[in-house]
Design an enzyme around this catalytic site. Structure first.
Site, PDB file in Angstrom:
ATOM      1  N   PRO A  63      23.631  17.150  -7.142  1.00  0.00           N
ATOM      2  CA  PRO A  63      22.607  16.319  -6.331  1.00  0.00           C
ATOM      3  C   PRO A  63      21.692  17.430  -5.882  1.00  0.00           C
ATOM      4  O   PRO A  63      22.034  18.565  -5.403  1.00  0.00           O
ATOM      5  CB  PRO A  63      23.269  15.679  -5.162  1.00  0.00           C
ATOM      6  CG  PRO A  63      24.610  15.899  -5.805  1.00  0.00           C
ATOM      7  CD  PRO A  63      24.784  16.855  -6.593  1.00  0.00           C
ATOM      8  N   GLU A  64      20.373  17.261  -6.100  1.00  0.00           N
ATOM      9  CA  GLU A  64      19.254  17.989  -5.450  1.00  0.00           C
ATOM     10  C   GLU A  64      18.564  17.471  -4.533  1.00  0.00           C
ATOM     11  O   GLU A  64      19.034  16.248  -3.932  1.00  0.00           O
ATOM     12  CB  GLU A  64      18.348  18.600  -6.754  1.00  0.00           C
ATOM     13  CG  GLU A  64      18.945  19.304  -7.717  1.00  0.00           C
ATOM     14  CD  GLU A  64      18.032  20.312  -8.589  1.00  0.00           C
ATOM     15  OE1 GLU A  64      16.996  20.263  -8.196  1.00  0.00           O
ATOM     16  OE2 GLU A  64      18.893  20.422  -9.587  1.00  0.00           O
ATOM     17  N   LYS A  89      19.313  20.258   1.360  1.00  0.00           N
ATOM     18  CA  LYS A  89      20.046  19.248   0.831  1.00  0.00           C
ATOM     19  C   LYS A  89      21.308  18.874   1.638  1.00  0.00           C
ATOM     20  O   LYS A  89      22.345  18.224   0.962  1.00  0.00           O
ATOM     21  CB  LYS A  89      20.883  20.084  -0.336  1.00  0.00           C
ATOM     22  CG  LYS A  89      19.616  20.392  -1.390  1.00  0.00           C
ATOM     23  CD  LYS A  89      20.131  20.724  -2.954  1.00  0.00           C
ATOM     24  CE  LYS A  89      21.553  21.408  -3.121  1.00  0.00           C
ATOM     25  NZ  LYS A  89      21.534  21.840  -4.483  1.00  0.00           N
ATOM     26  N   ARG A 135      22.238  30.463 -13.155  1.00  0.00           N
ATOM     27  CA  ARG A 135      22.188  29.020 -13.613  1.00  0.00           C
ATOM     28  C   ARG A 135      21.435  29.082 -15.219  1.00  0.00           C
ATOM     29  O   ARG A 135      20.428  30.034 -15.115  1.00  0.00           O
ATOM     30  CB  ARG A 135      21.161  28.248 -12.544  1.00  0.00           C
ATOM     31  CG  ARG A 135      21.773  28.081 -11.182  1.00  0.00           C
ATOM     32  CD  ARG A 135      23.115  27.436 -10.978  1.00  0.00           C
ATOM     33  NE  ARG A 135      23.209  26.132 -11.680  1.00  0.00           N
ATOM     34  CZ  ARG A 135      22.711  25.049 -10.988  1.00  0.00           C
ATOM     35  NH1 ARG A 135      22.208  25.159  -9.921  1.00  0.00           N
ATOM     36  NH2 ARG A 135      22.672  23.737 -11.524  1.00  0.00           N
TER      37      ARG A 135
END
Ligand code: ZN
Length: 290
Positions: A2-3, A69, A280
Protein backbone atom coordinates in the site's frame (compact mmCIF):
# COMPACT_ATOMS: atom_id res chain seq x y z
CA UNK A 1 2.53 -2.69 -0.98
CA UNK A 2 0.00 0.00 0.00
CA UNK A 3 1.21 3.47 -0.86
CA UNK A 4 -0.09 6.91 0.17
CA UNK A 5 -3.34 6.81 -1.89
CA UNK A 6 -4.22 3.37 -0.55
CA UNK A 7 -3.57 4.45 3.05
CA UNK A 8 -5.66 7.60 2.48
CA UNK A 9 -8.48 5.36 1.18
CA UNK A 10 -8.28 3.14 4.25
CA UNK A 11 -8.30 6.13 6.62
CA UNK A 12 -11.27 7.79 4.89
CA UNK A 13 -13.36 4.65 4.77
CA UNK A 14 -12.49 3.58 8.31
CA UNK A 15 -13.18 6.97 9.89
CA UNK A 16 -16.99 6.71 10.19
CA UNK A 17 -16.62 3.38 11.99
CA UNK A 18 -14.11 4.46 14.61
CA UNK A 19 -14.62 8.10 15.53
CA UNK A 20 -16.01 8.52 19.04
CA UNK A 21 -15.82 4.79 19.64
CA UNK A 22 -14.30 3.60 22.87
CA UNK A 23 -11.97 0.60 22.80
CA UNK A 24 -13.42 -1.92 25.24
CA UNK A 25 -11.25 -4.96 24.77
CA UNK A 26 -8.14 -6.05 22.88
CA UNK A 27 -7.25 -9.50 21.58
CA UNK A 28 -3.91 -10.49 20.08
CA UNK A 29 -3.18 -13.60 18.01
CA UNK A 30 -1.18 -16.49 19.39
CA UNK A 31 1.42 -16.01 16.61
CA UNK A 32 2.13 -12.46 17.79
CA UNK A 33 2.45 -13.59 21.40
CA UNK A 34 4.91 -16.31 20.32
CA UNK A 35 6.85 -13.91 18.12
CA UNK A 36 7.24 -11.46 21.02
CA UNK A 37 8.38 -14.25 23.35
CA UNK A 38 10.98 -15.17 20.75
CA UNK A 39 12.21 -11.54 20.67
CA UNK A 40 10.95 -10.89 17.12
CA UNK A 41 8.18 -8.43 18.07
CA UNK A 42 6.02 -8.86 14.96
CA UNK A 43 3.50 -6.03 14.30
CA UNK A 44 3.21 -4.70 17.87
CA UNK A 45 6.23 -2.43 18.29
CA UNK A 46 7.62 -0.57 21.28
CA UNK A 47 5.64 -2.54 23.85
CA UNK A 48 4.56 -6.09 24.55
CA UNK A 49 1.21 -7.49 23.38
CA UNK A 50 0.24 -7.78 27.07
CA UNK A 51 0.83 -4.05 27.56
CA UNK A 52 -1.32 -3.25 24.53
CA UNK A 53 -4.08 -5.50 25.85
CA UNK A 54 -3.90 -3.77 29.24
CA UNK A 55 -3.36 -0.15 28.12
CA UNK A 56 -5.77 0.36 25.20
CA UNK A 57 -9.17 -0.33 26.79
CA UNK A 58 -10.96 2.80 27.98
CA UNK A 59 -9.48 5.02 25.32
CA UNK A 60 -11.89 6.77 22.97
CA UNK A 61 -10.79 7.31 19.36
CA UNK A 62 -11.17 11.05 18.77
CA UNK A 63 -9.60 11.32 15.30
CA UNK A 64 -8.13 9.21 12.53
CA UNK A 65 -5.67 10.85 10.16
CA UNK A 66 -2.91 9.92 7.75
CA UNK A 67 0.69 11.14 7.73
CA UNK A 68 2.69 9.80 4.81
CA UNK A 69 1.90 6.07 4.93
CA UNK A 70 1.14 6.00 8.66
CA UNK A 71 -2.32 5.96 10.23
CA UNK A 72 -2.77 8.02 13.41
CA UNK A 73 -5.57 7.04 15.78
CA UNK A 74 -5.80 9.91 18.33
CA UNK A 75 -6.90 8.53 21.70
CA UNK A 76 -8.36 10.11 24.81
CA UNK A 77 -9.20 8.74 28.23
CA UNK A 78 -10.33 11.42 30.73
CA UNK A 79 -7.41 13.86 30.62
CA UNK A 80 -4.97 11.39 29.16
CA UNK A 81 -4.05 11.55 25.49
CA UNK A 82 -2.27 8.92 23.46
CA UNK A 83 -1.65 7.93 19.86
CA UNK A 84 -2.00 4.54 18.20
CA UNK A 85 0.14 4.63 15.07
CA UNK A 86 -0.40 2.01 12.40
CA UNK A 87 1.51 1.08 9.24
CA UNK A 88 0.10 -1.46 6.77
CA UNK A 89 3.50 -2.87 5.79
CA UNK A 90 2.98 -5.00 2.68
CA UNK A 91 -0.28 -6.78 3.38
CA UNK A 92 -1.97 -5.08 6.35
CA UNK A 93 -5.76 -4.54 6.22
CA UNK A 94 -8.40 -3.22 8.64
CA UNK A 95 -11.93 -4.59 8.83
CA UNK A 96 -14.76 -3.08 10.95
CA UNK A 97 -17.01 -6.13 11.30
CA UNK A 98 -19.47 -7.76 13.68
CA UNK A 99 -17.76 -11.13 13.46
CA UNK A 100 -14.59 -12.57 11.92
CA UNK A 101 -16.76 -14.54 9.48
CA UNK A 102 -17.79 -11.26 7.88
CA UNK A 103 -14.29 -11.01 6.41
CA UNK A 104 -14.86 -12.50 2.97
CA UNK A 105 -11.44 -13.61 1.87
CA UNK A 106 -9.86 -16.63 3.56
CA UNK A 107 -6.36 -15.28 3.41
CA UNK A 108 -7.32 -12.23 5.45
CA UNK A 109 -9.54 -14.16 7.84
CA UNK A 110 -6.70 -16.62 8.51
CA UNK A 111 -4.21 -13.91 9.40
CA UNK A 112 -6.08 -11.87 11.98
CA UNK A 113 -3.56 -10.55 14.50
CA UNK A 114 -5.16 -7.76 16.51
CA UNK A 115 -8.83 -7.28 17.39
CA UNK A 116 -10.24 -4.18 19.10
CA UNK A 117 -13.79 -4.44 20.43
CA UNK A 118 -15.46 -1.06 20.05
CA UNK A 119 -18.31 0.40 22.06
CA UNK A 120 -20.52 0.47 18.94
CA UNK A 121 -20.77 -3.29 19.19
CA UNK A 122 -18.38 -4.43 16.48
CA UNK A 123 -14.77 -5.39 16.14
CA UNK A 124 -12.04 -3.41 14.45
CA UNK A 125 -9.86 -6.19 13.12
CA UNK A 126 -6.29 -5.92 11.87
CA UNK A 127 -5.24 -8.69 9.51
CA UNK A 128 -1.77 -9.03 8.02
CA UNK A 129 -0.70 -11.98 5.86
CA UNK A 130 3.02 -11.25 5.82
CA UNK A 131 3.20 -9.48 9.19
CA UNK A 132 5.34 -6.55 8.03
CA UNK A 133 2.80 -4.04 9.35
CA UNK A 134 3.21 -2.08 12.58
CA UNK A 135 1.12 -0.93 15.52
CA UNK A 136 2.63 1.35 18.08
CA UNK A 137 1.05 2.90 21.18
CA UNK A 138 2.69 6.25 21.97
CA UNK A 139 2.06 9.03 24.48
CA UNK A 140 2.95 11.46 21.71
CA UNK A 141 4.41 11.49 18.21
CA UNK A 142 7.88 12.50 19.44
CA UNK A 143 8.17 9.20 21.32
CA UNK A 144 8.97 7.59 17.99
CA UNK A 145 11.42 10.02 16.30
CA UNK A 146 11.24 8.58 12.73
CA UNK A 147 7.70 10.03 12.56
CA UNK A 148 9.15 13.52 12.97
CA UNK A 149 11.83 12.97 10.32
CA UNK A 150 9.42 12.36 7.45
CA UNK A 151 9.18 15.00 4.72
CA UNK A 152 6.07 17.26 4.88
CA UNK A 153 2.88 16.11 3.14
CA UNK A 154 3.29 16.30 -0.67
CA UNK A 155 0.05 18.28 -1.16
CA UNK A 156 1.44 21.33 0.63
CA UNK A 157 3.66 24.18 -0.53
CA UNK A 158 5.91 23.28 2.39
CA UNK A 159 6.31 19.82 0.84
CA UNK A 160 7.40 21.30 -2.49
CA UNK A 161 9.90 23.70 -0.94
CA UNK A 162 11.35 20.88 1.14
CA UNK A 163 11.75 18.67 -1.97
CA UNK A 164 13.41 21.46 -3.98
CA UNK A 165 15.83 22.28 -1.17
CA UNK A 166 16.74 18.59 -0.80
CA UNK A 167 17.55 18.48 -4.55
CA UNK A 168 20.37 20.94 -3.88
CA UNK A 169 22.02 18.86 -1.16
CA UNK A 170 25.23 17.11 -2.30
CA UNK A 171 24.26 13.66 -1.04
CA UNK A 172 21.11 13.68 -3.17
CA UNK A 173 22.51 15.34 -6.31
CA UNK A 174 24.38 12.22 -7.36
CA UNK A 175 21.48 9.89 -6.72
CA UNK A 176 19.18 8.45 -9.39
CA UNK A 177 16.00 10.54 -9.48
CA UNK A 178 13.84 7.46 -8.80
CA UNK A 179 15.59 6.83 -5.48
CA UNK A 180 15.39 10.56 -4.69
CA UNK A 181 11.62 10.86 -5.08
CA UNK A 182 11.04 7.59 -3.19
CA UNK A 183 13.14 8.74 -0.21
CA UNK A 184 10.76 9.56 2.66
CA UNK A 185 13.10 12.32 3.90
CA UNK A 186 12.69 14.08 0.52
CA UNK A 187 9.05 13.46 -0.36
CA UNK A 188 6.38 11.84 1.73
CA UNK A 189 4.50 8.81 0.50
CA UNK A 190 5.71 8.39 -3.10
CA UNK A 191 6.32 4.66 -3.42
CA UNK A 192 7.31 2.52 -6.38
CA UNK A 193 4.02 2.50 -8.31
CA UNK A 194 3.45 6.26 -8.24
CA UNK A 195 7.16 7.11 -8.78
CA UNK A 196 7.25 4.81 -11.83
CA UNK A 197 4.14 6.47 -13.31
CA UNK A 198 5.29 10.04 -12.63
CA UNK A 199 8.70 9.47 -14.25
CA UNK A 200 7.07 7.88 -17.30
CA UNK A 201 4.69 10.82 -17.74
CA UNK A 202 7.63 13.22 -17.44
CA UNK A 203 9.74 11.11 -19.88
CA UNK A 204 12.55 11.05 -17.33
CA UNK A 205 14.79 7.97 -17.11
CA UNK A 206 14.62 6.58 -13.55
CA UNK A 207 18.41 6.33 -13.34
CA UNK A 208 19.05 9.96 -14.33
CA UNK A 209 21.02 11.80 -11.66
CA UNK A 210 19.18 14.54 -9.79
CA UNK A 211 21.99 16.99 -10.69
CA UNK A 212 21.26 16.42 -14.38
CA UNK A 213 17.65 17.59 -14.18
CA UNK A 214 16.90 21.33 -14.32
CA UNK A 215 15.11 23.00 -11.46
CA UNK A 216 12.07 23.71 -13.61
CA UNK A 217 11.79 20.04 -14.61
CA UNK A 218 12.18 18.98 -10.99
CA UNK A 219 9.36 21.37 -10.21
CA UNK A 220 7.20 19.91 -12.99
CA UNK A 221 8.06 16.40 -11.77
CA UNK A 222 6.75 17.38 -8.33
CA UNK A 223 3.46 18.54 -9.88
CA UNK A 224 3.21 15.25 -11.77
CA UNK A 225 3.81 13.19 -8.62
CA UNK A 226 1.05 15.15 -6.85
CA UNK A 227 -1.28 14.60 -9.84
CA UNK A 228 -0.61 10.85 -9.87
CA UNK A 229 -1.13 10.59 -6.10
CA UNK A 230 -4.40 12.54 -6.36
CA UNK A 231 -5.62 10.30 -9.18
CA UNK A 232 -4.74 7.29 -7.05
CA UNK A 233 -6.78 8.69 -4.13
CA UNK A 234 -9.75 9.49 -6.40
CA UNK A 235 -9.72 5.91 -7.75
CA UNK A 236 -9.52 4.29 -4.35
CA UNK A 237 -5.88 3.30 -4.76
CA UNK A 238 -4.41 0.55 -6.88
CA UNK A 239 -5.01 -3.02 -5.87
CA UNK A 240 -1.74 -4.67 -6.62
CA UNK A 241 -1.39 -8.03 -4.82
CA UNK A 242 -2.82 -8.01 -1.32
CA UNK A 243 -3.99 -4.48 -0.65
CA UNK A 244 -7.65 -4.24 0.42
CA UNK A 245 -9.70 -1.33 1.62
CA UNK A 246 -11.87 -1.67 4.71
CA UNK A 247 -14.75 -3.11 2.72
CA UNK A 248 -12.47 -5.87 1.48
CA UNK A 249 -12.68 -4.21 -1.92
CA UNK A 250 -10.07 -3.07 -4.32
CA UNK A 251 -9.35 0.31 -5.90
CA UNK A 252 -9.23 0.79 -9.65
CA UNK A 253 -6.01 2.78 -10.17
CA UNK A 254 -4.23 -0.36 -11.43
CA UNK A 255 -6.32 -0.15 -14.61
CA UNK A 256 -4.96 3.33 -15.30
CA UNK A 257 -1.26 2.64 -14.73
CA UNK A 258 0.75 3.19 -17.91
CA UNK A 259 4.19 1.85 -16.97
CA UNK A 260 4.24 0.04 -13.61
CA UNK A 261 4.33 -3.72 -14.32
CA UNK A 262 4.02 -3.20 -18.09
CA UNK A 263 5.90 -5.29 -20.68
CA UNK A 264 5.40 -2.76 -23.46
CA UNK A 265 5.35 1.05 -23.59
CA UNK A 266 1.84 2.31 -24.28
CA UNK A 267 3.20 5.31 -26.21
CA UNK A 268 5.77 3.80 -28.62
CA UNK A 269 5.19 0.03 -28.22
CA UNK A 270 8.87 -0.57 -27.36
CA UNK A 271 9.58 -3.39 -24.90
CA UNK A 272 10.07 -1.93 -21.43
CA UNK A 273 13.24 -2.46 -19.39
CA UNK A 274 13.84 -2.96 -15.71
CA UNK A 275 16.50 -1.72 -13.33
CA UNK A 276 16.90 -2.09 -9.60
CA UNK A 277 17.08 1.36 -7.99
CA UNK A 278 17.03 1.90 -4.22
CA UNK A 279 16.22 -1.79 -3.81
CA UNK A 280 13.07 -1.66 -5.95
CA UNK A 281 12.37 -2.75 -9.50
CA UNK A 282 12.06 0.21 -11.84
CA UNK A 283 10.21 -0.35 -15.09
CA UNK A 284 10.78 2.22 -17.83
CA UNK A 285 10.68 2.77 -21.57
CA UNK A 286 14.24 3.01 -22.96
CA UNK A 287 12.99 5.08 -25.90
CA UNK A 288 10.60 7.57 -24.23
CA UNK A 289 12.45 8.09 -20.96
CA UNK A 290 15.83 9.82 -21.13
ZN1 ZN B 1 8.03 4.43 -25.13
Amino acid sequence: MPELPEVEGVVESLRPFVIDQTIEEVEVSKQLLVSHEAGKAAIIKGCSPEELIRELPGYRITALTRKSKYMYFALQRKNEEALLVGHLGMTGAWFPVETEEAIQEDKFRKHIHVKLRLSGGYWLIYSDIRRFGELRLLQQEADYPPLLQMAPEPFTEEGRQHYLSMSEIAKYRNKPVKGFIMDGHVLSGCGNIYATEALFRMKIHPNRKVARISKSRLNALYDTIVDVLNEGIARGGSSISDYRNVNGGAGSMQHFLQMYGKKMCSTCLTETKQLIIAGRTSTYCPKCQR
